[in-house]
Design a protein around this motif. Structure first.
Motif, short mmCIF file in Angstrom:
data_model
loop_
_atom_site.label_atom_id
_atom_site.label_comp_id
_atom_site.label_asym_id
_atom_site.label_seq_id
_atom_site.Cartn_x
_atom_site.Cartn_y
_atom_site.Cartn_z
N MET A 153 0.83 -1.21 0.00
CA MET A 153 0.00 0.00 0.00
C MET A 153 0.86 1.26 0.00
N LYS A 154 1.91 1.25 0.84
CA LYS A 154 2.79 2.41 0.91
C LYS A 154 3.62 2.56 -0.36
N PHE A 180 2.83 1.86 -3.39
CA PHE A 180 2.05 2.36 -4.51
C PHE A 180 1.26 3.61 -4.16
N VAL A 189 -1.37 4.08 -2.19
CA VAL A 189 -2.81 3.90 -2.23
C VAL A 189 -3.34 3.80 -0.80
N ILE A 190 -4.65 3.72 -0.65
CA ILE A 190 -5.27 3.64 0.66
C ILE A 190 -5.78 2.22 0.91
N ARG A 191 -6.24 1.98 2.14
CA ARG A 191 -6.60 0.61 2.52
C ARG A 191 -7.76 0.07 1.69
N SER A 192 -8.70 0.91 1.32
CA SER A 192 -9.83 0.42 0.52
C SER A 192 -9.36 -0.10 -0.84
N ASP A 193 -8.27 0.48 -1.39
CA ASP A 193 -7.71 -0.04 -2.63
C ASP A 193 -7.14 -1.45 -2.42
#
Length: 433
Positions: free
Chosen positions: A379-380, A382, A384-388
């Motif tokens: 996640m970090k 890329f 992006v956020i957790r929902s992604d």
């Protein structure tokens, strides 16, 4: 017989493929198995992003090996947390500083637990000198201030105690806060948690010291009593001190009844399985108040798949939570001869091996924690956020219909019979990225 082998890859290991072999010998027979070990070009953090908190009560089964239980949990990327008091508020086995009615005497407490809070107890383990993530304070409704002569009765808590009761409780909290700050124990979450229930008095009035249901509150006055204690606790810590690590925790099995009664008072909200049905309530509250939120429950039965702790950890993180808490984890002597669902730490003395031994389920909690860390790192990387990440994992694992996917984005994922091959493929796919 099964043989479980843990392999720890040092942080300084060279990334890439490492070839080796495993030699096995039994009597005059032997064999060799070629092994290729792929070492990624990243490492998992020593400080846990997602915390599997191993709950227990009273004391470890082998008192002289108490530190070894905490070390075993630390080695498995979990946190052992043992509630030190009984339903009557009585402190068992002296896991608290001595109280003379005015002040605490800290030497014994510091000697016993200080290495957990400064990390020195774990210096030689894979994660190094990282202190325990969470630790129960011994404070409760009946210690160090006894409520026996200060409880006046009443439906609501505001008029139920003498003024001296609250004043002395606040003063005791203040001493804890000052001592923890003075010792520099700033990396652990010290949890003030009220575990007792009035319903325990059903068959024996003396079975509990709680005038309300503090654990798993039911009625409005239960939540209101928790709020009263939470405000008194924060007053003792220091109302203006937002940097402290003394936190008010409650276990809420019915989040739909909580409403706003604990807003801006509760720091750690431990929710039961109902959180799946009321996920929007739980996450909205978490976003609004900044609460740390765990899911509590049980590990799998011994005869069931040991993937359950992995499933549970992934499910909780993908649903927006910060950790999981199996409600009991300390095995007993009889756990060796009966299928004890709650025995994640086995007392080794029973079989002639002093000190705790891990269950396969404890290792499964470690696997779940590690898989969450893989997702956090991806996640970090890329941005992006957790929902992604939630959508990514759903798309990946749902190909095999391994869990039910919620129709709405804010509804909970509930995993069922997760395939170990799909899990391995998911971790490998993340590593290759």
């Amino acid at each position: 017989a099964s043989v479980i082998v843990d392999i720890h890859v040092p942080k300084e290991a060279r990334p890439g493929l490492h070839a080796g072999s495993l030699h096995i010998k039994s009597g005059d027979s032997s064999m060799s198995i070629d092994i290729d070990l792929q070492v990624w070009d990243f490492t998992l953090p020593d400080r846990l992003t997602f915390i599997p908190q191993m709950n227990g009560y009273g004391r470890v089964p082998e008192k002289k090996h108490e530190l070894d239980y905490y070390r075993l949990a630390h080695k498995h990327r979990t946190c052992l947390n043992i509630l030190p008091y009984s339903w009557t508020g009585r402190i068992t086995d002296h896991p608290a500083p001595e109280w003379d009615g005015q002040h605490f005497e800290w030497s014994g407490y510091d000697r016993r637990f200080g290495p957990l809070f400064d990390g020195s107890a774990f210096a030689d383990l894979p994660r190094g000198p990282v202190p325990v993530e969470a630790f129960y304070l011994p404070l409760n409704e009946n210690w160090p201030v006894s409520l026996n002569d200060k409880f006046l009765g009443g439906y609501w808590i505001e008029n139920a105690f003498t003024p001296e009761y609250r004043e002395q409780f606040v003063a005791a909290v203040s001493e804890f806060a000052q001592h923890i700050k003075a010792r520099g124990w700033d990396q652990s979450m010290f949890e003030f948690y009220l575990n007792n229930k009035m319903t325990h008095k059903k068959d024996n009035w003396r079975a509990s010291s709680a005038p309300w249901n503090f654990d798993e509150p039911i009625n409005t006055q239960d939540f209101w009593a928790l709020r009263w204690y939470g405000k008194a606790f924060h007053e003792g810590v220091g109302a203006g001190d937002k940097s402290h690590n003394l936190l008010f925790r409650a276990d809420i099995s019915r989040p739909q009844w909580q409403r706003d009664l604990l807003d801006d008072v509760l720091d750690i909200n431990v929710v039961g399985s109902a959180y799946r049905r009321y996920l929007r309530y739980v996450l909205d509250r978490k976003s609004r108040t900044g609460e740390i939120t765990y899911a509590y429950g049980s590990a799998n039965r011994v005869q069931k798949s040991n993937l359950q702790p992995v499933e549970w950890s992934l499910e909780a993180w993908l649903n927006g939570l910060d950790g999981v808490i199996p409600w009991q984890t300390l095995g007993k002597q009889r756990s060796w001869t009966g299928a004890d669902q709650n025995a994640l730490f086995y007392p080794g003395e029973t079989i002639g091996k002093p000190g705790p031994l891990p269950s396969i389920r404890l290792k499964a909690f470690r696997r779940g924690q590690q898989d969450v860390e893989y997702l956090v790192l991806l996640m970090k990387a890329f941005g992006v956020i957790r929902s992604d990440m939630r959508r990514l994992v759903i798309d990946w694992l749902n190909q095999g219909q391994n869990f039910t996917q919620a129709l709405e984005e804010d509804e909970a994922i509930e995993m069922q019979d997760l395939d170990p091959i799909s899990l391995w493929q998911l971790r490998t796919a993340i590593g290759l990225r």
